[in-house]
Enzyme design. Structure first.
Site, PDB file in Angstrom:
ATOM      1  N   LYS A 235     -32.186  34.232  12.889  1.00 27.07           N
ATOM      2  CA  LYS A 235     -33.303  33.495  13.483  1.00 27.07           C
ATOM      3  C   LYS A 235     -33.707  34.150  14.801  1.00 27.07           C
ATOM      4  O   LYS A 235     -32.981  34.989  15.349  1.00 27.07           O
ATOM      5  CB  LYS A 235     -32.916  32.035  13.717  1.00 27.07           C
ATOM      6  CG  LYS A 235     -31.774  31.831  14.702  1.00 27.07           C
ATOM      7  CD  LYS A 235     -31.410  30.365  14.834  1.00 27.07           C
ATOM      8  CE  LYS A 235     -30.258  30.176  15.828  1.00 27.07           C
ATOM      9  NZ  LYS A 235     -29.904  28.747  15.992  1.00 27.07           N
ATOM     10  N   ARG A 333     -27.767  16.071  17.029  1.00 25.24           N
ATOM     11  CA  ARG A 333     -29.042  16.783  17.101  1.00 25.24           C
ATOM     12  C   ARG A 333     -29.842  16.505  15.830  1.00 25.24           C
ATOM     13  O   ARG A 333     -30.940  15.967  15.898  1.00 25.24           O
ATOM     14  CB  ARG A 333     -28.797  18.283  17.301  1.00 25.24           C
ATOM     15  CG  ARG A 333     -30.053  19.102  17.478  1.00 25.24           C
ATOM     16  CD  ARG A 333     -29.734  20.531  17.889  1.00 25.24           C
ATOM     17  NE  ARG A 333     -28.949  21.260  16.900  1.00 25.24           N
ATOM     18  CZ  ARG A 333     -28.542  22.519  17.058  1.00 25.24           C
ATOM     19  NH1 ARG A 333     -28.826  23.179  18.170  1.00 25.24           N
ATOM     20  NH2 ARG A 333     -27.833  23.118  16.111  1.00 25.24           N
ATOM     21  N   HIS A 362     -22.235  21.287  12.281  1.00 26.88           N
ATOM     22  CA  HIS A 362     -22.245  22.273  13.362  1.00 26.88           C
ATOM     23  C   HIS A 362     -21.401  21.743  14.511  1.00 26.88           C
ATOM     24  O   HIS A 362     -21.546  20.591  14.927  1.00 26.88           O
ATOM     25  CB  HIS A 362     -23.676  22.529  13.834  1.00 26.88           C
ATOM     26  CG  HIS A 362     -23.786  23.684  14.784  1.00 26.88           C
ATOM     27  ND1 HIS A 362     -23.405  24.955  14.445  1.00 26.88           N
ATOM     28  CD2 HIS A 362     -24.234  23.759  16.066  1.00 26.88           C
ATOM     29  CE1 HIS A 362     -23.625  25.776  15.468  1.00 26.88           C
ATOM     30  NE2 HIS A 362     -24.115  25.063  16.464  1.00 26.88           N
ATOM     31  N   ARG A 418     -20.715  30.973   9.453  1.00 31.83           N
ATOM     32  CA  ARG A 418     -22.020  31.415   9.948  1.00 31.83           C
ATOM     33  C   ARG A 418     -21.802  32.251  11.205  1.00 31.83           C
ATOM     34  O   ARG A 418     -21.241  31.764  12.193  1.00 31.83           O
ATOM     35  CB  ARG A 418     -22.909  30.200  10.267  1.00 31.83           C
ATOM     36  CG  ARG A 418     -23.122  29.270   9.090  1.00 31.83           C
ATOM     37  CD  ARG A 418     -24.118  28.157   9.436  1.00 31.83           C
ATOM     38  NE  ARG A 418     -23.694  27.350  10.559  1.00 31.83           N
ATOM     39  CZ  ARG A 418     -22.940  26.248  10.467  1.00 31.83           C
ATOM     40  NH1 ARG A 418     -22.494  25.845   9.276  1.00 31.83           N
ATOM     41  NH2 ARG A 418     -22.625  25.557  11.542  1.00 31.83           N
ATOM     42  N   TYR A 462     -42.835  42.268  46.357  1.00 35.97           N
ATOM     43  CA  TYR A 462     -43.346  40.989  46.849  1.00 35.97           C
ATOM     44  C   TYR A 462     -42.360  40.343  47.821  1.00 35.97           C
ATOM     45  O   TYR A 462     -41.153  40.293  47.569  1.00 35.97           O
ATOM     46  CB  TYR A 462     -43.603  40.033  45.689  1.00 35.97           C
ATOM     47  CG  TYR A 462     -44.720  40.466  44.773  1.00 35.97           C
ATOM     48  CD1 TYR A 462     -46.037  40.501  45.214  1.00 35.97           C
ATOM     49  CD2 TYR A 462     -44.450  40.832  43.466  1.00 35.97           C
ATOM     50  CE1 TYR A 462     -47.064  40.894  44.372  1.00 35.97           C
ATOM     51  CE2 TYR A 462     -45.476  41.226  42.609  1.00 35.97           C
ATOM     52  CZ  TYR A 462     -46.780  41.252  43.073  1.00 35.97           C
ATOM     53  OH  TYR A 462     -47.787  41.641  42.243  1.00 35.97           O
ATOM     54  N   CYS A 509     -40.883  42.361  39.491  1.00 31.31           N
ATOM     55  CA  CYS A 509     -42.257  41.959  39.218  1.00 31.31           C
ATOM     56  C   CYS A 509     -42.422  41.648  37.726  1.00 31.31           C
ATOM     57  O   CYS A 509     -41.485  41.775  36.943  1.00 31.31           O
ATOM     58  CB  CYS A 509     -43.229  43.063  39.629  1.00 31.31           C
ATOM     59  SG  CYS A 509     -42.959  43.686  41.306  1.00 31.31           S
ATOM     60  N   ASP A 511     -44.118  43.293  35.454  1.00 33.97           N
ATOM     61  CA  ASP A 511     -44.109  44.466  34.584  1.00 33.97           C
ATOM     62  C   ASP A 511     -43.297  45.634  35.132  1.00 33.97           C
ATOM     63  O   ASP A 511     -43.122  46.625  34.429  1.00 33.97           O
ATOM     64  CB  ASP A 511     -45.550  44.963  34.352  1.00 33.97           C
ATOM     65  CG  ASP A 511     -46.489  43.835  33.998  1.00 33.97           C
ATOM     66  OD1 ASP A 511     -46.234  43.162  32.995  1.00 33.97           O
ATOM     67  OD2 ASP A 511     -47.463  43.616  34.740  1.00 33.97           O
TER      68      ASP A 511
END
Length: 576
Positions: A235, A333, A362, A418, A462, A509, A511
């Site tokens: 997943k 859950r 689980h 799992r 910054y 930052c 990027d």
């Protein structure tokens, strides 16, 4: 209006070669120029190599007629060399808004044949149900007419964004060809542009070591009882590692099942020709039931309403409705309460289409030092299984253990385990570190894009929370918090360059971020002087130096799942 008037957003005037003109005149002039440009392109067959009329009611492309400004879009296929119209693919003749639309996606023959069967969707045509081969021929012709156009940018208006595919013709490079190019100048080759590696487009990428995944699965299987199956959890794009590649690697390494979180994740695997059993680890919405059946994906079930709808849909197709029953033993859950599993199965088990393939729970604390809650969940799950057996109900494949439980508590391995985090090379708790040797499959890389020597007290990034001490070089790499390098790591983590660790400086930052290299010379200390283009390891090892995900987790007080999933958002993946 005088030449000295201030030009701003409130004057209503703009400057041209002939002086100042009103905004309204400027807009009208721009519209005239755009109209002339469109007419010229239509006459010269510039766009897509086929005549197109932008302002009218019709745009023609490869034998398919579409009305962009009216309420109808029709597609026809042509037979023989004469191009005589044989039939109309009426299923696509749906009312459309009077705005430009992007080309429809192409459909495969298999998708068409599936759509020719009975369905709970309302777009299927009786004509195609009765003549599936004709449906396939019609869409095959429609696909050939649209496949080229669907790969090109959409030149719409308003807020539409161009959608790019793999270029196939020279004239798709319209941004470049709009500019005047001298006669005899070289032309762009779309295939060569498309072939430029992803990691060379921005100089930041993720590397995935598939051999590490194989090794981790083999290590896990060596600690399982003989005959115990393995469900590989892929997943969230395989925790950021790439679902399709990881799924195929896991299956080839001994995994039996695949686990996902949504129907879309399952469909991605099926369309990549992954044929192993796929379990959705939650109950999907009712609307996804046709997709479950069409792509042969097993859902988790814990509500009677969904179970009956799922069974009824499968029965209408003459199919079985396989599922796994989720039991809530204490995590609270999702799932059927552990004391109500028999009652639940009596509610739904009468339906002839339903097939209970597996039962699972689980554990919430399998990776915690304290074991009281864990053992309470185990006892409740065993009691639920015994109740099912006593009622004559076969629970099918029983599974409960996640990565931590499979290693720490062999008694709960049952029929299947799992594995998620362990498969990717990370320990979910310190207690498992002495039980198995794991190899992290993910490493994060970048290249230096800028270097500069800063004088003493000069600030960086910054807020200028870091200031140069002098005799240092500050290097920039194109990776930031939009790529998964969390801003909370600013000034607290190291990078590796030239086989040595260097401290990251300044605020990270969106990027980009920076790190500092000390240029002072010390006796036996090897001096590193990075240059633009040099490789930097953000996560991983180079020489004797290493930066790990676990190290970042300790700084941020978080878990490996969160960080490795975050790194996959934007950077390309390179497999080795």
């Amino acid at each position: 209006m005088s030449q000295g008037d201030i030009l701003n957003g409130f004057t209503g005037f703009s400057k041209s070669d002939s002086g100042f003109v009103s905004a309204a005149d400027a807009i009208r002039q721009a519209e005239r120029e755009m109209r002339a440009l469109r007419e010229r392109e239509s006459a010269e067959n510039v766009l897509y190599g086929a005549p197109q009329q932008y302002g009218g009611a019709q745009a023609q492309s490869y034998g398919a007629s579409q009305s962009y400004g009216s309420v109808q879009a029709q597609s026809s296929y042509v037979q023989g060399q004469q191009g005589a119209q044989a039939s109309t693919y009426a299923s696509y003749a749906q009312p459309q808004p009077s705005i430009p639309r992007e080309p429809r996606s192409s459909f495969s023959r298999e998708q068409v044949m599936r759509s020719a069967q009975p369905s709970y969707t309302d777009h299927q045509s009786a004509y195609f149900r009765e003549q599936p081969e004709r449906a396939a021929q019609s869409v095959q012709s429609y696909q050939s007419a649209q496949s080229y156009q669907s790969a090109q940018p959409s030149w719409g208006y308003g807020n539409q964004t161009p959608t790019w595919g793999k270029p196939k013709e020279q004239n798709v490079l319209r941004f470049a060809t709009e500019e005047s190019i001298e006669a005899g100048s070289p032309k762009f080759d779309p295939e060569k542009l498309y072939a430029i590696p992803d990691q060379d487009r921005r100089w930041s990428w993720i590397e995935i070591d598939l051999n590490a995944i194989r090794s981790n699965i083999h290590g896990l299987k060596s600690r399982l009882a003989r005959g115990t199956r393995v469900l590989a959890v892929v997943k969230a794009d395989a925790y950021g590692h790439g679902a399709v590649k990881v799924a195929k690697t896991a299956l080839n390494s001994g995994a039996d099942y695949l686990g996902v979180a949504s129907i879309d994740e399952a469909i991605q695997l099926r369309e990549a020709y992954v044929n192993a059993p796929i379990l959705i680890l939650c109950e999907p919405p009712d609307e996804s039931i046709p997709l479950l059946l069409g792509y042969k994906v097993m859902p988790t079930i814990y509500t009677a309403e969904f179970a009956i709808k799922y069974a009824e849909a499968a029965d209408a197709f003459g199919l079985r409705a396989p599922f796994h029953l989720k039991v809530n033993t204490g995590m609270n859950r999702i799932g059927v309460h552990h004391a109500e599993v028999v009652e639940f199965m009596h509610q739904v088990g009468f339906h002839r289409a339903l097939e209970l393939v597996g039962t699972y729970t689980h554990f919430a604390t399998a990776d915690c030092p304290e074991t009281l809650d864990f053992h309470l969940q185990v006892r409740r799950f065993v009691e639920a299984l015994n109740a099912l057996n006593a009622a004559g109900i076969n629970p099918g494949i029983v599974h409960a253990a996640n990565s931590a439980a499979a290693l720490r508590y062999p008694e709960v391995q049952f029929d299947m385990v799992r594995t998620g985090l362990t498969m990717y090379g990370y320990h979910s708790c310190p207690e498992t570190q002495g039980l198995i040797n794991l190899k992290p499959a993910m490493s994060v890389h970048a290249r230096v894009t800028d270097v500069r020597q800063l004088p003493m007290s000069e600030g960086v990034s910054y807020g200028m929370q870091y200031r140069s001490m002098g005799s240092v070089k500050v290097c920039t790499v194109p990776i930031g918090y939009a790529d998964g390098l969390r801003r909370g790591l600013s000034g607290k983590v190291d990078f590796v360059c030239g086989g040595k660790r260097f401290h990251q400086v300044g605020a990270i930052c969106m990027d980009q971020c920076m790190f500092e290299v000390d240029l002072r010379t010390y006796g036996t200390k090897r001096r590193i002087d990075p240059q633009i283009g040099d490789e930097v390891i953000i996560v991983g090892a180079q020489g004797d130096a290493e930066v790990t995900i676990d190290e970042m987790c300790r700084i941020l007080d978080t878990i490996p799942y969160e960080l490795i999933v975050g790194f996959s958002h934007r950077m390309p993946k390179v497999y080795r």
